[in-house]
Write an enzyme that holds these catalytic residues in place. Structure first.
Site, PDB file in Angstrom:
ATOM      1  N   LYS A 209      21.403  50.307 -52.464  1.00 51.05           N
ATOM      2  CA  LYS A 209      21.935  50.665 -51.137  1.00 51.05           C
ATOM      3  C   LYS A 209      22.227  52.170 -51.124  1.00 51.05           C
ATOM      4  CE  LYS A 209      23.968  46.093 -50.883  1.00 51.05           C
ATOM      5  NZ  LYS A 209      24.452  45.152 -49.909  1.00 51.05           N
TER       6      LYS A 209
ATOM      7  N   HIS B  78      15.860  44.265 -44.772  1.00 51.78           N
ATOM      8  CA  HIS B  78      17.180  43.917 -45.331  1.00 51.78           C
ATOM      9  C   HIS B  78      18.127  43.627 -44.166  1.00 51.78           C
ATOM     10  CE1 HIS B  78      21.028  44.224 -47.379  1.00 51.78           C
ATOM     11  NE2 HIS B  78      20.364  44.034 -48.506  1.00 51.78           N
TER      12      HIS B  78
ATOM     13  N   SER C  80      25.250  38.267 -53.824  1.00 44.93           N
ATOM     14  CA  SER C  80      26.326  38.151 -54.815  1.00 44.93           C
ATOM     15  C   SER C  80      25.876  37.541 -56.139  1.00 44.93           C
ATOM     16  CB  SER C  80      27.517  37.387 -54.219  1.00 44.93           C
ATOM     17  OG  SER C  80      28.027  38.095 -53.097  1.00 44.93           O
TER      18      SER C  80
ATOM     19  N   GLY D 223      27.143  40.895 -50.579  1.00 47.41           N
ATOM     20  CA  GLY D 223      28.298  41.765 -50.791  1.00 47.41           C
ATOM     21  C   GLY D 223      29.631  41.081 -50.529  1.00 47.41           C
TER      22      GLY D 223
ATOM     23  N   GLU E  34      21.029  44.431 -43.603  1.00 48.72           N
ATOM     24  CA  GLU E  34      21.782  45.608 -43.113  1.00 48.72           C
ATOM     25  C   GLU E  34      20.918  46.440 -42.163  1.00 48.72           C
ATOM     26  OE1 GLU E  34      23.000  47.057 -46.967  1.00 48.72           O
ATOM     27  OE2 GLU E  34      24.240  45.261 -47.203  1.00 48.72           O
TER      28      GLU E  34
ATOM     29  N   ASN F 117      19.011  46.665 -55.729  1.00 47.50           N
ATOM     30  CA  ASN F 117      19.077  47.400 -54.462  1.00 47.50           C
ATOM     31  C   ASN F 117      20.348  48.234 -54.511  1.00 47.50           C
ATOM     32  OD1 ASN F 117      19.284  48.352 -51.875  1.00 47.50           O
ATOM     33  ND2 ASN F 117      19.799  46.370 -50.954  1.00 47.50           N
TER      34      ASN F 117
ATOM     35  N   GLU G 289      17.920  36.060 -48.627  1.00 42.44           N
ATOM     36  CA  GLU G 289      19.252  36.650 -48.728  1.00 42.44           C
ATOM     37  C   GLU G 289      20.122  36.137 -47.580  1.00 42.44           C
ATOM     38  OE1 GLU G 289      19.149  40.405 -51.342  1.00 42.44           O
ATOM     39  OE2 GLU G 289      19.171  41.000 -49.254  1.00 42.44           O
TER      40      GLU G 289
ATOM     41  N   GLY H 160      22.318  43.512 -55.348  1.00 42.77           N
ATOM     42  CA  GLY H 160      22.970  44.672 -54.751  1.00 42.77           C
ATOM     43  C   GLY H 160      24.040  45.237 -55.675  1.00 42.77           C
TER      44      GLY H 160
HETATM   45  C1  PEP Z   1      21.615  43.123 -51.356  1.00 44.99           C
HETATM   46  O1  PEP Z   1      22.109  44.171 -50.951  1.00 44.99           O
HETATM   47  O2  PEP Z   1      20.407  42.918 -51.172  1.00 44.99           O
HETATM   48  C2  PEP Z   1      22.471  42.170 -52.041  1.00 44.99           C
HETATM   49  C3  PEP Z   1      21.975  41.003 -52.383  1.00 44.99           C
HETATM   50  O3  PEP Z   1      23.761  42.579 -52.291  1.00 44.99           O
HETATM   51  P1  PEP Z   1      24.839  41.866 -53.261  1.00 44.99           P
HETATM   52  O4  PEP Z   1      24.121  41.475 -54.529  1.00 44.99           O
HETATM   53  O5  PEP Z   1      25.874  42.907 -53.490  1.00 44.99           O
HETATM   54  O6  PEP Z   1      25.348  40.676 -52.527  1.00 44.99           O
END
Ligand code: PEP
Length: 251
Positions: free
Chosen positions: A11, A95, A212, A173, A97, A9, A167, A233
């Protein structure tokens, strides 16, 4: 036996120049591996570039959002059929966000999920609890509510060609990953909840972990019985990290 799927992803990151380099590296490094599925979910303006660079590669692509509507006076929105024009296979819906920053309710997410499915896209439905919800013992209740909203609109059949991504919001993040045991417990909960409605669909459902994930922790997470790959991400923007994570899904 479920085949693992690793999806990046991006973003709101990227540029024509940076994407060219990243996609070319992924294409070269991931060709020829048949044991897992790889994908990148890119910002909509880069779908044409992604399609052109990845056609014929082992990597699929998709978008990060779509409209619940088919067409019409929805300025700024992108429909499922537009994504199909660029041969997208996947689209992320719900998501955290989108839920937190753009006010997407469980009902809006469910409508987007149904729009994606009806058009022939595979939705990657994100579910997960915030830190306060985990700390107050509400994680399963929150995830059940998020799944129930989709079940109400799309039915269990909706999950027959869909992916669920667990998630935890506190892990996205932040550099804080759920432990393999914490993640496995929630994945098992999701599968069990859906199995109460249809065991076959639940047993075939791909449930990705996201939050992460890095090259250093991917193998341990992916080794859990109900973790079928990851939604990645930050690490999906670094070729070497993402390639290592993808390869961790092969074993
Ligand atoms: C995401 O944006 O879906 C995500 C899992 O981000 P990250 O891997 O950076 O935590």
């Amino acid at each position: 036996m479920r085949q693992k799927i690793v999806a990046g992803n991006w973003k709101m990151h990227g540029s024509l120049v940076a994407n060219q380099q990243l996609l070319t590296q992924l294409h070269a490094a991931l060709d020829g591996y048949g044991g897992a599925t790889f994908a990148v979910c890119v910002p909509a303006p880069y779908l044409a570039q992604t399609q052109s660079l990845l056609t014929g590669s082992a990597i699929a692509w998709g978008a990060q959002n779509l409209s619940a509507h088919k067409a019409g006076a929805y300025t700024g929105e992108v429909s499922a059929s537009m994504l199909l024009d660029f041969a997208c296979r996947y689209v992320i819906v719900g998501h955290s966000e989108r839920r937190a920053l753009y006010g997407e309710t469980d009902q809006v997410v469910a409508a987007k999920f149904a729009a994606a499915r009806d058009a022939g896209l595979t939705p990657i439905l994100c579910v997960g609890e915030a830190l306060a919800e985990r700390e107050s013992g509400m994680a399963e209740q929150v995830i059940a509510r998020q799944l129930d909203a989709v079940l109400a609109v799309a039915g269990i059949a909706g999950f027959a060609r869909a992916i669920v991504a667990y998630e935890p919001v506190w892990a996205i993040g932040t550099g804080k990953t759920a432990t393999p045991e914490q993640a496995q417990a929630v994945h098992a909960f999701i599968r069990h909840k859906l199995a109460m409605v249809d065991e076959g669909i639940a047993s075939r459902l791909i449930i990705q972990y996201g939050g992460s994930v890095k090259a250093a922790n991917a193998a341990e997470l992916f080794a859990q019985p109900d973790i079928d790959g990851g939604l990645i991400g930050g690490a999906s923007l670094m070729a070497d990290e993402f390639i290592s994570i993808c390869k961790a899904a092969l074993s």
